[in-house]
Design a protein around this motif. Structure first.
Motif, PDB file in Angstrom:
ATOM      1  N   ASN A 136       0.830  -1.204   0.000  1.00  0.00           N
ATOM      2  CA  ASN A 136       0.000   0.000   0.000  1.00  0.00           C
ATOM      3  C   ASN A 136       0.866   1.256   0.000  1.00  0.00           C
ATOM      4  O   ASN A 136       1.977   1.267   0.539  1.00  0.00           O
ATOM      5  N   TRP A 137       0.330   2.317  -0.580  1.00  0.00           N
ATOM      6  CA  TRP A 137       1.009   3.614  -0.658  1.00  0.00           C
ATOM      7  C   TRP A 137       0.168   4.605   0.144  1.00  0.00           C
ATOM      8  O   TRP A 137      -0.900   5.013  -0.288  1.00  0.00           O
ATOM      9  N   ILE A 138       0.652   4.949   1.329  1.00  0.00           N
ATOM     10  CA  ILE A 138      -0.105   5.770   2.276  1.00  0.00           C
ATOM     11  C   ILE A 138       0.616   7.112   2.407  1.00  0.00           C
ATOM     12  O   ILE A 138       1.741   7.178   2.925  1.00  0.00           O
ATOM     13  N   MET A 139      -0.012   8.160   1.943  1.00  0.00           N
ATOM     14  CA  MET A 139       0.627   9.471   1.926  1.00  0.00           C
ATOM     15  C   MET A 139       0.468  10.180   3.271  1.00  0.00           C
ATOM     16  O   MET A 139      -0.040   9.617   4.237  1.00  0.00           O
ATOM     17  N   ALA A 140       0.907  11.424   3.333  1.00  0.00           N
ATOM     18  CA  ALA A 140       1.018  12.138   4.601  1.00  0.00           C
ATOM     19  C   ALA A 140      -0.345  12.454   5.216  1.00  0.00           C
ATOM     20  O   ALA A 140      -1.338  12.643   4.517  1.00  0.00           O
ATOM     21  N   TYR A 141      -0.367  12.496   6.538  1.00  0.00           N
ATOM     22  CA  TYR A 141      -1.527  12.916   7.335  1.00  0.00           C
ATOM     23  C   TYR A 141      -2.743  11.995   7.162  1.00  0.00           C
ATOM     24  O   TYR A 141      -3.879  12.423   7.364  1.00  0.00           O
ATOM     25  N   VAL A 142      -2.530  10.768   6.806  1.00  0.00           N
ATOM     26  CA  VAL A 142      -3.634   9.813   6.671  1.00  0.00           C
ATOM     27  C   VAL A 142      -3.990   9.273   8.051  1.00  0.00           C
ATOM     28  O   VAL A 142      -3.120   9.010   8.890  1.00  0.00           O
ATOM     29  N   HIS A 143      -5.285   9.085   8.295  1.00  0.00           N
ATOM     30  CA  HIS A 143      -5.756   8.459   9.537  1.00  0.00           C
ATOM     31  C   HIS A 143      -6.440   7.140   9.205  1.00  0.00           C
ATOM     32  O   HIS A 143      -7.371   7.095   8.397  1.00  0.00           O
ATOM     33  N   ILE A 144      -5.967   6.070   9.833  1.00  0.00           N
ATOM     34  CA  ILE A 144      -6.573   4.742   9.705  1.00  0.00           C
ATOM     35  C   ILE A 144      -7.074   4.365  11.092  1.00  0.00           C
ATOM     36  O   ILE A 144      -6.293   4.049  11.993  1.00  0.00           O
ATOM     37  N   ALA A 145      -8.382   4.425  11.262  1.00  0.00           N
ATOM     38  CA  ALA A 145      -8.980   4.277  12.585  1.00  0.00           C
ATOM     39  C   ALA A 145      -9.094   2.802  12.980  1.00  0.00           C
ATOM     40  O   ALA A 145      -8.732   1.887  12.230  1.00  0.00           O
ATOM     41  N   HIS A 146      -9.644   2.621  14.160  1.00  0.00           N
ATOM     42  CA  HIS A 146      -9.794   1.280  14.724  1.00  0.00           C
ATOM     43  C   HIS A 146     -10.636   0.376  13.828  1.00  0.00           C
ATOM     44  O   HIS A 146     -11.620   0.789  13.223  1.00  0.00           O
ATOM     45  N   ASP A 147     -10.202  -0.864  13.715  1.00  0.00           N
ATOM     46  CA  ASP A 147     -10.943  -1.930  13.030  1.00  0.00           C
ATOM     47  C   ASP A 147     -11.055  -1.741  11.525  1.00  0.00           C
ATOM     48  O   ASP A 147     -11.832  -2.438  10.865  1.00  0.00           O
ATOM     49  N   VAL A 148     -10.294  -0.831  10.962  1.00  0.00           N
ATOM     50  CA  VAL A 148     -10.241  -0.705   9.506  1.00  0.00           C
ATOM     51  C   VAL A 148      -9.615  -1.962   8.911  1.00  0.00           C
ATOM     52  O   VAL A 148      -8.713  -2.572   9.498  1.00  0.00           O
ATOM     53  N   ARG A 149     -10.098  -2.348   7.743  1.00  0.00           N
ATOM     54  CA  ARG A 149      -9.462  -3.418   6.970  1.00  0.00           C
ATOM     55  C   ARG A 149      -9.048  -2.830   5.630  1.00  0.00           C
ATOM     56  O   ARG A 149      -9.891  -2.556   4.777  1.00  0.00           O
ATOM     57  N   LEU A 150      -7.754  -2.636   5.479  1.00  0.00           N
ATOM     58  CA  LEU A 150      -7.202  -2.074   4.249  1.00  0.00           C
ATOM     59  C   LEU A 150      -6.594  -3.219   3.451  1.00  0.00           C
ATOM     60  O   LEU A 150      -5.783  -3.980   3.976  1.00  0.00           O
ATOM     61  N   GLY A 151      -6.979  -3.327   2.187  1.00  0.00           N
ATOM     62  CA  GLY A 151      -6.496  -4.427   1.358  1.00  0.00           C
ATOM     63  C   GLY A 151      -5.062  -4.241   0.913  1.00  0.00           C
ATOM     64  O   GLY A 151      -4.226  -3.693   1.634  1.00  0.00           O
ATOM     65  N   ASN A 152      -4.774  -4.690  -0.310  1.00  0.00           N
ATOM     66  CA  ASN A 152      -3.439  -4.615  -0.883  1.00  0.00           C
ATOM     67  C   ASN A 152      -3.426  -3.655  -2.064  1.00  0.00           C
ATOM     68  O   ASN A 152      -4.440  -3.469  -2.751  1.00  0.00           O
ATOM     69  N   GLN A 153      -2.275  -3.050  -2.320  1.00  0.00           N
ATOM     70  CA  GLN A 153      -2.091  -2.158  -3.471  1.00  0.00           C
ATOM     71  C   GLN A 153      -3.042  -0.951  -3.433  1.00  0.00           C
ATOM     72  O   GLN A 153      -3.424  -0.418  -4.469  1.00  0.00           O
ATOM     73  N   VAL A 154      -3.404  -0.514  -2.239  1.00  0.00           N
ATOM     74  CA  VAL A 154      -4.296   0.637  -2.075  1.00  0.00           C
ATOM     75  C   VAL A 154      -3.468   1.919  -2.031  1.00  0.00           C
ATOM     76  O   VAL A 154      -2.361   1.944  -1.484  1.00  0.00           O
ATOM     77  N   VAL A 155      -4.013   2.993  -2.598  1.00  0.00           N
ATOM     78  CA  VAL A 155      -3.409   4.321  -2.497  1.00  0.00           C
ATOM     79  C   VAL A 155      -4.331   5.200  -1.661  1.00  0.00           C
ATOM     80  O   VAL A 155      -5.513   5.361  -1.980  1.00  0.00           O
ATOM     81  N   LEU A 156      -3.791   5.753  -0.573  1.00  0.00           N
ATOM     82  CA  LEU A 156      -4.499   6.732   0.247  1.00  0.00           C
ATOM     83  C   LEU A 156      -3.751   8.051   0.116  1.00  0.00           C
ATOM     84  O   LEU A 156      -2.629   8.185   0.601  1.00  0.00           O
ATOM     85  N   ALA A 157      -4.358   9.027  -0.554  1.00  0.00           N
ATOM     86  CA  ALA A 157      -3.684  10.301  -0.782  1.00  0.00           C
ATOM     87  C   ALA A 157      -3.688  11.158   0.484  1.00  0.00           C
ATOM     88  O   ALA A 157      -4.332  10.830   1.488  1.00  0.00           O
TER      89      ALA A 157
END
Length: 264
Positions: A111-132
């Motif tokens: 995954n590509w997670i850019m600046a200031y991203v918030h991933i809260a409790h119990d999130v399920r993030l897959g593969n090859q995801v981009v979070l701007a």
């Protein structure tokens, strides 16, 4: 030997592979495990029951494994699992899970997670995801593989984002986003399929054509959701493409499980 800056504080009980590097002034807690090849930048705090896989690059000023931002949290031994080869840029927050869910926040691999991203409790993030930059995922959000979430986007708790979906800049996502779709605007609406993303991932023209048909049935045919699902089901076997039949099954499964309704 593990490359730990002399100003970093690593609890003796933490489990770090010998190839891990830890930057200046970072803090690693006792229940943390970090796999081979991962690097932790300066001024990071990694705490809680956090497991980080191999070859992750975590930049400076990140808070990982902190307690959930959930007033019901009462100190339960919940966890955060991060896979392999993720890039996590500056000032991100990734929280532990809660007892109200399965107790684990899960981040996949690549995954590509850019600046200031918030991933809260119990999130399920897959593969090859981009979070701007500044994307915010509230509690219990699920994000499918290869999805793209645009900058300054907020995703409401319990929302599901399908595989290969794309959220445009500054989206307000309060309903589920079906697979393969591009959504944007305020209020949010479905614009088209994620054609550019699908081409980049090697989808054949015939496969893309079936996805376009599903989009038309969902968004351009004045059908109710139930009618659209029935019509999508009838596409199976018509194209002679096994991958298209799998795409249809994936879409129908997503729509059947949508708990907040879908963006329409």
């Amino acid at each position: 030997m593990t490359k730990i800056h002399p100003t970093a504080i690593v609890d003796p009980a933490a489990e770090l592979d010998s190839s891990v590097s830890v930057g200046a002034y970072s803090l690693i807690g006792p229940h943390v495990r970090i796999g081979a090849g991962s690097s932790i930048g300066p001024h990071c705090v990694i705490e809680g029951r956090t497991t980080i896989g191999q070859d992750n690059r975590i930049f400076q000023f990140n808070s990982i494994g902190g307690t959930p931002q959930d007033m019901k949290y009462a100190g339960e031994p919940t966890e955060l699992h991060i896979g392999d080869r993720n890039t996590i840029h500056e000032f991100c927050t990734l929280n532990l899970g809660t007892a109200q869910d399965e107790g684990v926040t899960r981040v996949g691999s690549d995954n590509w997670i850019m600046a200031y991203v918030h991933i809260a409790h119990d999130v399920r993030l897959g593969n090859q995801v981009v979070l701007a930059n500044n994307a915010t995922l509230a509690g219990h959000v699920h994000v499918g593989d290869w999805a793209v979430v645009g900058g300054l986007t907020g995703v409401h708790q319990f929302v599901k984002i399908g595989v290969h979906a794309m959220i445009g800049f500054q989206g307000h996502v309060a309903q589920d986003v079906p697979p393969f779709m591009t959504v944007d605007g305020n209020p949010l609406s479905a614009r088209a399929i994620n054609a550019v993303g699908l081409r980049r991932r090697g989808f054949a023209a015939e496969r893309v054509a079936v996805i376009k048909q599903m989009h038309k049935l969902l968004y351009r045919s004045s059908l109710t959701l139930e009618q659209a699902m029935s019509a999508i089901g009838e596409l199976k076997g018509q194209q002679g493409e096994p991958e298209s039949d799998a795409d249809i099954a994936l879409m129908l499964g997503f729509l059947a499980a949508a708990s907040r309704g879908i963006v329409r």
